[in-house]
Design a protein around this motif. Structure first.
Motif, PDB file in Angstrom:
ATOM      1  N   PRO A  52      41.507 -19.722  39.613  1.00  0.00           N
ATOM      2  CA  PRO A  52      41.234 -17.501  39.847  1.00  0.00           C
ATOM      3  C   PRO A  52      41.785 -17.807  38.218  1.00  0.00           C
ATOM      4  O   PRO A  52      41.101 -16.342  38.202  1.00  0.00           O
ATOM      5  N   GLY A  53      42.599 -17.634  37.884  1.00  0.00           N
ATOM      6  CA  GLY A  53      42.981 -16.951  36.567  1.00  0.00           C
ATOM      7  C   GLY A  53      42.253 -17.127  35.562  1.00  0.00           C
ATOM      8  O   GLY A  53      41.732 -15.821  34.480  1.00  0.00           O
ATOM      9  N   ASP A  54      40.724 -18.037  34.958  1.00  0.00           N
ATOM     10  CA  ASP A  54      39.823 -18.194  34.102  1.00  0.00           C
ATOM     11  C   ASP A  54      39.331 -17.575  35.105  1.00  0.00           C
ATOM     12  O   ASP A  54      38.813 -16.910  34.014  1.00  0.00           O
ATOM     13  N   VAL A  55      38.866 -17.669  36.276  1.00  0.00           N
ATOM     14  CA  VAL A  55      37.584 -16.907  36.142  1.00  0.00           C
ATOM     15  C   VAL A  55      37.511 -15.912  36.617  1.00  0.00           C
ATOM     16  O   VAL A  55      36.963 -14.777  35.805  1.00  0.00           O
ATOM     17  N   LEU A 104      32.853   1.507  33.840  1.00  0.00           N
ATOM     18  CA  LEU A 104      33.805   1.245  35.078  1.00  0.00           C
ATOM     19  C   LEU A 104      34.452  -0.275  34.991  1.00  0.00           C
ATOM     20  O   LEU A 104      34.545  -0.807  34.275  1.00  0.00           O
ATOM     21  N   PHE A 105      35.566   0.393  36.324  1.00  0.00           N
ATOM     22  CA  PHE A 105      36.471  -0.741  35.964  1.00  0.00           C
ATOM     23  C   PHE A 105      36.224  -1.525  37.964  1.00  0.00           C
ATOM     24  O   PHE A 105      36.558  -0.945  38.467  1.00  0.00           O
ATOM     25  N   VAL A 106      36.401  -2.967  38.335  1.00  0.00           N
ATOM     26  CA  VAL A 106      36.410  -3.175  39.544  1.00  0.00           C
ATOM     27  C   VAL A 106      38.198  -4.000  39.837  1.00  0.00           C
ATOM     28  O   VAL A 106      38.630  -5.134  38.733  1.00  0.00           O
ATOM     29  N   THR A 107      38.781  -3.388  40.953  1.00  0.00           N
ATOM     30  CA  THR A 107      39.701  -4.584  41.013  1.00  0.00           C
ATOM     31  C   THR A 107      39.340  -5.856  42.256  1.00  0.00           C
ATOM     32  O   THR A 107      38.663  -5.964  43.144  1.00  0.00           O
ATOM     33  N   CYS A 108      39.768  -6.610  41.897  1.00  0.00           N
ATOM     34  CA  CYS A 108      39.577  -7.980  42.786  1.00  0.00           C
ATOM     35  C   CYS A 108      40.807  -8.909  42.558  1.00  0.00           C
ATOM     36  O   CYS A 108      41.930  -9.617  42.173  1.00  0.00           O
ATOM     37  N   SER A 109      40.214 -10.017  43.979  1.00  0.00           N
ATOM     38  CA  SER A 109      41.544 -11.098  44.061  1.00  0.00           C
ATOM     39  C   SER A 109      40.695 -12.457  44.582  1.00  0.00           C
ATOM     40  O   SER A 109      39.445 -11.699  44.672  1.00  0.00           O
ATOM     41  N   PHE A 110      40.663 -13.565  43.592  1.00  0.00           N
ATOM     42  CA  PHE A 110      39.569 -14.521  43.845  1.00  0.00           C
ATOM     43  C   PHE A 110      40.785 -15.963  43.928  1.00  0.00           C
ATOM     44  O   PHE A 110      41.350 -16.570  43.845  1.00  0.00           O
ATOM     45  N   LEU A 111      40.171 -16.575  45.218  1.00  0.00           N
ATOM     46  CA  LEU A 111      40.793 -16.968  45.590  1.00  0.00           C
ATOM     47  C   LEU A 111      40.438 -18.608  45.772  1.00  0.00           C
ATOM     48  O   LEU A 111      38.887 -18.552  46.168  1.00  0.00           O
ATOM     49  N   ARG A 112      40.523 -19.545  45.242  1.00  0.00           N
ATOM     50  CA  ARG A 112      40.019 -21.093  45.404  1.00  0.00           C
ATOM     51  C   ARG A 112      40.698 -21.974  46.570  1.00  0.00           C
ATOM     52  O   ARG A 112      42.010 -22.424  46.545  1.00  0.00           O
ATOM     53  N   PHE A 113      39.681 -22.808  47.591  1.00  0.00           N
ATOM     54  CA  PHE A 113      40.713 -23.452  48.169  1.00  0.00           C
ATOM     55  C   PHE A 113      40.225 -24.883  48.797  1.00  0.00           C
ATOM     56  O   PHE A 113      38.626 -24.905  48.304  1.00  0.00           O
ATOM     57  N   ASP A 114      41.128 -26.117  48.260  1.00  0.00           N
ATOM     58  CA  ASP A 114      40.540 -27.468  48.067  1.00  0.00           C
ATOM     59  C   ASP A 114      40.603 -27.808  49.666  1.00  0.00           C
ATOM     60  O   ASP A 114      41.826 -28.384  49.733  1.00  0.00           O
TER      61      ASP A 114
END
Length: 275
Positions: free
Chosen positions: A123-126, A141-151
């Protein structure tokens, strides 16, 4: 007895012509605004996923509600997809601005994120690589985002946050709580930004609720109250159907009196099966 006929004065006729002209301009303006809103809605429909993935141990559900006041539409988005290594990637975000331009930018962000996630699933690299991509585009423009990875094999949930609203997490063995993990600045602002990753192994059943600020903040609600309302629903429904919980959470947006669009993603995780 003669009948008198009233004739409008020159001033009255000028006023009438002015009213007719202004009425026409207003109607044209309304048509233009309606067309732009419909365009933004069409763009939004194109960038939201048609279906969400389901894997053993995790159910994903989402809701999106556009704000139809004026042109305040198009900035909120979510995505969820199976990545090359079999893990599940889940994103939610909010683009600066709410109009057709913002809706188009959502499509660029989502496409960029999916492309980056083919090379790395961390997620951090993405987020770091998507940030570099957006900065290089120079859109302003800018964007806030949360990215999660489930294994689904290890039941690890890893996440990184780029200036986005905290998540809420409720489990069978703990009360609901806001998850304000360390994060970085919104995407698209500065080069070289880094996004720390928080990793959790999901050992009991529960639900992680991701929202945009249109759900939890508005004229009648400070964000703290909105997150508390989400936490109460997550606590009551952590073991419920993910789709029902998402439908309940999105209704909080009506309580806040929001003028923004709003998005919710629910990750309903089961307890790992015993070996």
């Amino acid at each position: 007895m003669s009948r008198l006929h009233a004739h409008p004065s020159a001033d009255a006729e000028d006023l009438l012509h002015t009213l007719v002209r202004l009425t026409g301009e207003v109607l044209e303006g309304i048509k233009l605004q309606e067309a732009r809103v419909e365009l933004a809605l069409a763009l939004q429909r194109q960038v939201l996923p048609a279906e969400l993935p389901t894997v053993p141990g995790l159910a994903v559900a989402a809701r999106y509600v556009p704000a139809r006041r004026g042109l305040e539409i198009g900035g909120d988005w979510y995505d969820a997809f199976v990545m090359a290594d079999g893990t599940i990637g889940v994103a939610i975000g909010d683009v600066q601005g709410h109009d057709a331009e913002a809706a188009a930018f959502v499509g660029q962000v989502r496409s960029g994120l999916r492309a980056v996630a083919r090379a790395t699933t961390d997620p951090g690299d993405v987020l770091a690589q998507v940030n570099e991509l957006l900065v290089s585009m120079g859109s302003g423009l800018f964007v806030t985002c949360s990215f999660l990875r489930f294994d689904p094999v290890t039941h690890e949930l890893a996440g990184a946050r780029a200036g986005h609203t905290p998540a809420v997490w409720a489990t069978a063995d703990a009360g609901p709580r806001s998850v304000l993990d360390a994060g970085g600045l919104p995407l698209g602002m500065f080069q070289g930004e880094r996004y720390p990753v928080t990793r959790r192994v999901l050992t009991t059943e529960g639900a992680v609720v991701l929202v945009t600020d249109g759900v939890v903040e508005g004229p009648r609600f400070p964000i703290e109250d909105g997150l508390e309302a989400v936490a109460a629903l997550a606590h009551a429904g952590f073991d419920a159907d993910a789709d029902l919980l998402a439908a309940s959470v999105i209704k909080i947006a009506d309580m806040t009196g929001h003028s923004d669009d709003a998005a919710v993603v629910v990750l309903r995780h089961a307890a790992p099966s015993p070996p």
